[in-house]
Design a protein around this motif. Structure first.
Motif, PDB file in Angstrom:
ATOM      1  N   ARG A 185      57.447 -15.687   2.949  1.00  0.00           N
ATOM      2  CA  ARG A 185      57.643 -16.732   3.950  1.00  0.00           C
ATOM      3  C   ARG A 185      57.907 -16.128   5.325  1.00  0.00           C
ATOM      4  O   ARG A 185      58.513 -15.064   5.434  1.00  0.00           O
ATOM      5  CB  ARG A 185      58.795 -17.647   3.545  1.00  0.00           C
ATOM      6  CG  ARG A 185      60.092 -16.927   3.286  1.00  0.00           C
ATOM      7  CD  ARG A 185      61.096 -17.855   2.613  1.00  0.00           C
ATOM      8  NE  ARG A 185      62.306 -17.161   2.198  1.00  0.00           N
ATOM      9  CZ  ARG A 185      63.406 -17.070   2.932  1.00  0.00           C
ATOM     10  NH1 ARG A 185      63.433 -17.606   4.151  1.00  0.00           N
ATOM     11  NH2 ARG A 185      64.469 -16.452   2.477  1.00  0.00           N
ATOM     12  N   GLN A 186      57.440 -16.827   6.346  1.00  0.00           N
ATOM     13  CA  GLN A 186      57.601 -16.366   7.721  1.00  0.00           C
ATOM     14  C   GLN A 186      58.715 -17.116   8.461  1.00  0.00           C
ATOM     15  O   GLN A 186      58.941 -16.863   9.641  1.00  0.00           O
ATOM     16  CB  GLN A 186      56.281 -16.552   8.477  1.00  0.00           C
ATOM     17  CG  GLN A 186      55.105 -15.831   7.847  1.00  0.00           C
ATOM     18  CD  GLN A 186      55.302 -14.327   7.819  1.00  0.00           C
ATOM     19  OE1 GLN A 186      55.561 -13.704   8.847  1.00  0.00           O
ATOM     20  NE2 GLN A 186      55.190 -13.733   6.634  1.00  0.00           N
ATOM     21  N   VAL A 187      59.385 -18.045   7.760  1.00  0.00           N
ATOM     22  CA  VAL A 187      60.453 -18.835   8.385  1.00  0.00           C
ATOM     23  C   VAL A 187      61.673 -18.822   7.471  1.00  0.00           C
ATOM     24  O   VAL A 187      61.593 -18.423   6.309  1.00  0.00           O
ATOM     25  CB  VAL A 187      60.007 -20.291   8.647  1.00  0.00           C
ATOM     26  CG1 VAL A 187      58.905 -20.322   9.685  1.00  0.00           C
ATOM     27  CG2 VAL A 187      59.537 -20.946   7.349  1.00  0.00           C
ATOM     28  N   SER A 188      62.794 -19.279   8.016  1.00  0.00           N
ATOM     29  CA  SER A 188      64.041 -19.321   7.259  1.00  0.00           C
ATOM     30  C   SER A 188      64.546 -20.748   7.152  1.00  0.00           C
ATOM     31  O   SER A 188      64.119 -21.638   7.897  1.00  0.00           O
ATOM     32  CB  SER A 188      65.102 -18.446   7.938  1.00  0.00           C
ATOM     33  OG  SER A 188      64.672 -17.109   8.040  1.00  0.00           O
ATOM     34  N   MET A 189      65.481 -20.969   6.239  1.00  0.00           N
ATOM     35  CA  MET A 189      66.103 -22.284   6.077  1.00  0.00           C
ATOM     36  C   MET A 189      66.777 -22.687   7.386  1.00  0.00           C
ATOM     37  O   MET A 189      67.451 -21.882   8.030  1.00  0.00           O
ATOM     38  CB  MET A 189      67.139 -22.234   4.960  1.00  0.00           C
ATOM     39  CG  MET A 189      66.523 -22.144   3.574  1.00  0.00           C
ATOM     40  SD  MET A 189      65.775 -23.705   3.060  1.00  0.00           S
ATOM     41  CE  MET A 189      67.214 -24.742   2.951  1.00  0.00           C
ATOM     42  N   GLY A 190      66.571 -23.957   7.778  1.00  0.00           N
ATOM     43  CA  GLY A 190      67.200 -24.481   8.975  1.00  0.00           C
ATOM     44  C   GLY A 190      66.495 -24.141  10.262  1.00  0.00           C
ATOM     45  O   GLY A 190      66.932 -24.567  11.341  1.00  0.00           O
ATOM     46  N   GLN A 191      65.409 -23.390  10.182  1.00  0.00           N
ATOM     47  CA  GLN A 191      64.691 -23.002  11.399  1.00  0.00           C
ATOM     48  C   GLN A 191      63.862 -24.163  11.924  1.00  0.00           C
ATOM     49  O   GLN A 191      63.246 -24.910  11.160  1.00  0.00           O
ATOM     50  CB  GLN A 191      63.780 -21.809  11.099  1.00  0.00           C
ATOM     51  CG  GLN A 191      63.004 -21.301  12.314  1.00  0.00           C
ATOM     52  CD  GLN A 191      62.182 -20.060  11.977  1.00  0.00           C
ATOM     53  OE1 GLN A 191      62.503 -19.339  11.038  1.00  0.00           O
ATOM     54  NE2 GLN A 191      61.134 -19.818  12.761  1.00  0.00           N
ATOM     55  N   LEU A 192      63.826 -24.330  13.243  1.00  0.00           N
ATOM     56  CA  LEU A 192      63.016 -25.367  13.872  1.00  0.00           C
ATOM     57  C   LEU A 192      61.574 -24.879  13.923  1.00  0.00           C
ATOM     58  O   LEU A 192      61.284 -23.793  14.431  1.00  0.00           O
ATOM     59  CB  LEU A 192      63.528 -25.672  15.275  1.00  0.00           C
ATOM     60  CG  LEU A 192      62.723 -26.709  16.073  1.00  0.00           C
ATOM     61  CD1 LEU A 192      62.780 -28.069  15.384  1.00  0.00           C
ATOM     62  CD2 LEU A 192      63.240 -26.800  17.518  1.00  0.00           C
ATOM     63  N   VAL A 193      60.687 -25.717  13.419  1.00  0.00           N
ATOM     64  CA  VAL A 193      59.275 -25.342  13.386  1.00  0.00           C
ATOM     65  C   VAL A 193      58.441 -26.456  14.015  1.00  0.00           C
ATOM     66  O   VAL A 193      58.875 -27.605  14.125  1.00  0.00           O
ATOM     67  CB  VAL A 193      58.792 -25.086  11.937  1.00  0.00           C
ATOM     68  CG1 VAL A 193      59.530 -23.917  11.312  1.00  0.00           C
ATOM     69  CG2 VAL A 193      58.948 -26.338  11.084  1.00  0.00           C
ATOM     70  N   GLY A 194      57.239 -26.103  14.428  1.00  0.00           N
ATOM     71  CA  GLY A 194      56.301 -27.099  14.929  1.00  0.00           C
ATOM     72  C   GLY A 194      56.636 -27.665  16.280  1.00  0.00           C
ATOM     73  O   GLY A 194      56.017 -28.652  16.701  1.00  0.00           O
ATOM     74  N   ALA A 195      57.577 -27.093  16.970  1.00  0.00           N
ATOM     75  CA  ALA A 195      57.962 -27.617  18.275  1.00  0.00           C
ATOM     76  C   ALA A 195      57.046 -27.027  19.344  1.00  0.00           C
ATOM     77  O   ALA A 195      57.131 -25.843  19.655  1.00  0.00           O
ATOM     78  CB  ALA A 195      59.423 -27.283  18.584  1.00  0.00           C
ATOM     79  N   GLY A 196      56.146 -27.808  19.882  1.00  0.00           N
ATOM     80  CA  GLY A 196      55.239 -27.349  20.926  1.00  0.00           C
ATOM     81  C   GLY A 196      53.937 -26.811  20.380  1.00  0.00           C
ATOM     82  O   GLY A 196      52.878 -27.024  20.957  1.00  0.00           O
ATOM     83  N   SER A 197      53.975 -26.092  19.275  1.00  0.00           N
ATOM     84  CA  SER A 197      52.749 -25.556  18.670  1.00  0.00           C
ATOM     85  C   SER A 197      52.974 -25.381  17.175  1.00  0.00           C
ATOM     86  O   SER A 197      54.118 -25.391  16.694  1.00  0.00           O
ATOM     87  CB  SER A 197      52.374 -24.208  19.310  1.00  0.00           C
ATOM     88  OG  SER A 197      53.394 -23.248  19.085  1.00  0.00           O
ATOM     89  N   ALA A 198      51.867 -25.211  16.450  1.00  0.00           N
ATOM     90  CA  ALA A 198      51.969 -25.051  15.002  1.00  0.00           C
ATOM     91  C   ALA A 198      52.658 -23.729  14.670  1.00  0.00           C
ATOM     92  O   ALA A 198      52.369 -22.696  15.269  1.00  0.00           O
ATOM     93  CB  ALA A 198      50.580 -25.095  14.370  1.00  0.00           C
TER      94      ALA A 198
END
Length: 388
Positions: A185-198
């Motif tokens: 995985r490239q993200v962590s729990m609780g991380q904000l994703v998809g804000a402004g771009s994919a």
């Protein structure tokens, strides 16, 4: 008496000299050695499968980067790095509450639009009846029709809003699009994703089946087309043609598949044609990026003549074999060779079935000189052991 005995040694000496002189007077003659014994054999007739050989690379049938299509915080990660997952399995959950509320709001708007459309529709019907009775003017009826059309359009828009809200809510669940292996995985729990771009979340790779890409030369293309015409195959039949693959550390070609695709034209700059095979890959013995050996059977050829590969020599004129000709005199024959099958080699031209080919003692067999042939029978070779 003493004189007689004194002359005896002299007489013996003259006898010895006479014998030596008589021996030297005889003529010396050269006796030629016998012809060397050399093993010869008739060419072996056998059905052989010619192969087209190439090298290629394995690639995944499907490789997809998973991205966040809506913004929000990662609420759940439902797999472990490197897991094998099935199509439809949920991998990530982006907080759904804002999108659930948006869906409820869209549904409420749809209810209001439905009610307005129903009311304006009923009003339009009454207005039309009154217009028939000439109770109202045409302009009043037109206004009712316009109001009904506006409400109908709002009803359609509200339905679209509901579908969009449902779609956005579905995007909060990132699911596997096919069976495969999910990368780290490239993200962590609780991380904000998809804000402004994919935001890239991970990558999923399908390993079964797997592709093998390779190229063949223009000459081989013509050879294949001739084989196809001879066998009467159609374009659809080509996808049934077997393809065999082996890794660099493997013996032979243990992985079996079929042709899947051939480019519609030869690349002019390289003189090659791009071809692809597809192979089942249960247990994942093949991984994308492997360098592999490829061979494609071109159909069986009956009654091919084979001789031991060691019996074939080469010089500036090309390939040749030695043959025991008339009166057992060695002859050199220029030949054209083909497939190697085991320790035997196909000879496509240059010899006849009745020719006695020298198969052993090649150093003793000199063109133009006589030999003593020793007949030998060649043993058939396993056709599945053909090598390039």
């Amino acid at each position: 008496m003493l004189c007689t005995l004194g002359k005896a040694p002299l007489v013996v000496g003259w006898v010895v000299v006479a014998i030596l002189l008589s021996a030297c007077s005889e003529e010396n003659t050269y006796v030629a050695p016998p012809p060397p014994k050399v093993e010869v054999a008739l060419p072996l007739k056998q059905t052989v499968t010619p192969y087209l050989y190439a090298t290629g690379n394995t690639t995944a049938v499907n490789t997809t980067t998973l991205v966040a299509r809506v913004s929000g915080f990662i609420q759940e990660i439902d797999y472990k790095d490197g897991d094998e997952v099935k199509a439809g399995a949920r991998l990530f959950l982006i907080e759904p509450e804002p999108y659930e509320l948006a869906l409820e709001q869209a549904k409420a708007g749809q209810g209001s639009a439905d009610a307005s459309a129903k009311q304006s529709g009923a009003e339009l019907k009454r207005q039309q009846e009154m217009l028939t009775q000439k109770v109202i003017s045409q302009s009043s009826a037109d206004q009712s029709a316009a109001a009904a059309a506006v409400d109908a359009a709002k009803q359609q828009q509200s339905a679209v809003d509901v579908k969009q809200a449902e779609l956005n809510l579905s995007y909060t669940e990132v699911k596997a699009p096919f069976d495969g292996i999910v990368t780290a995985r490239q993200v962590s729990m609780g991380q904000l994703v998809g804000a402004g771009s994919a935001t890239t979340l991970a990558t999923i790779v399908q390993l079964d089946p797997i592709y093998v890409n390779f190229t063949i030369s223009e000459r081989d293309v013509l050879r294949i087309r001739a084989a196809i015409a001879k066998r009467g195959l159609t374009a659809q039949d080509l996808k049934k043609v077997a393809v065999e693959v082996g890794l660099q550390t493997e013996t032979g070609y243990p992985h079996k598949g079929t042709l899947d695709y051939a480019a519609p034209e030869v690349t002019a700059s390289t003189g090659t044609l791009a071809v692809r095979a597809v192979l089942p890959n249960q247990g994942r013995p093949l991984l994308p990026g492997y360098f592999v050996r490829v061979r494609v059977p071109l159909g069986e050829e009956p009654d091919m003549m084979l001789v031991p590969d060691r019996a074939i020599g080469s010089d500036q004129a090309g390939r040749y074999v030695l043959v025991a000709g008339k009166d057992d005199v060695v002859e050199q024959r220029t030949v054209e060779i083909g497939e190697q099958v085991g320790n035997l080699r196909v000879v496509t031209s240059g010899i006849k079935p009745e020719d006695r080919v020298v198969v052993s003692g090649l150093l003793a067999a000199v063109p133009g000189q006589k030999i003593e042939p020793q007949a030998k029978v060649l043993e058939a070779a396993a056709t599945d052991g053909a090598v390039q």
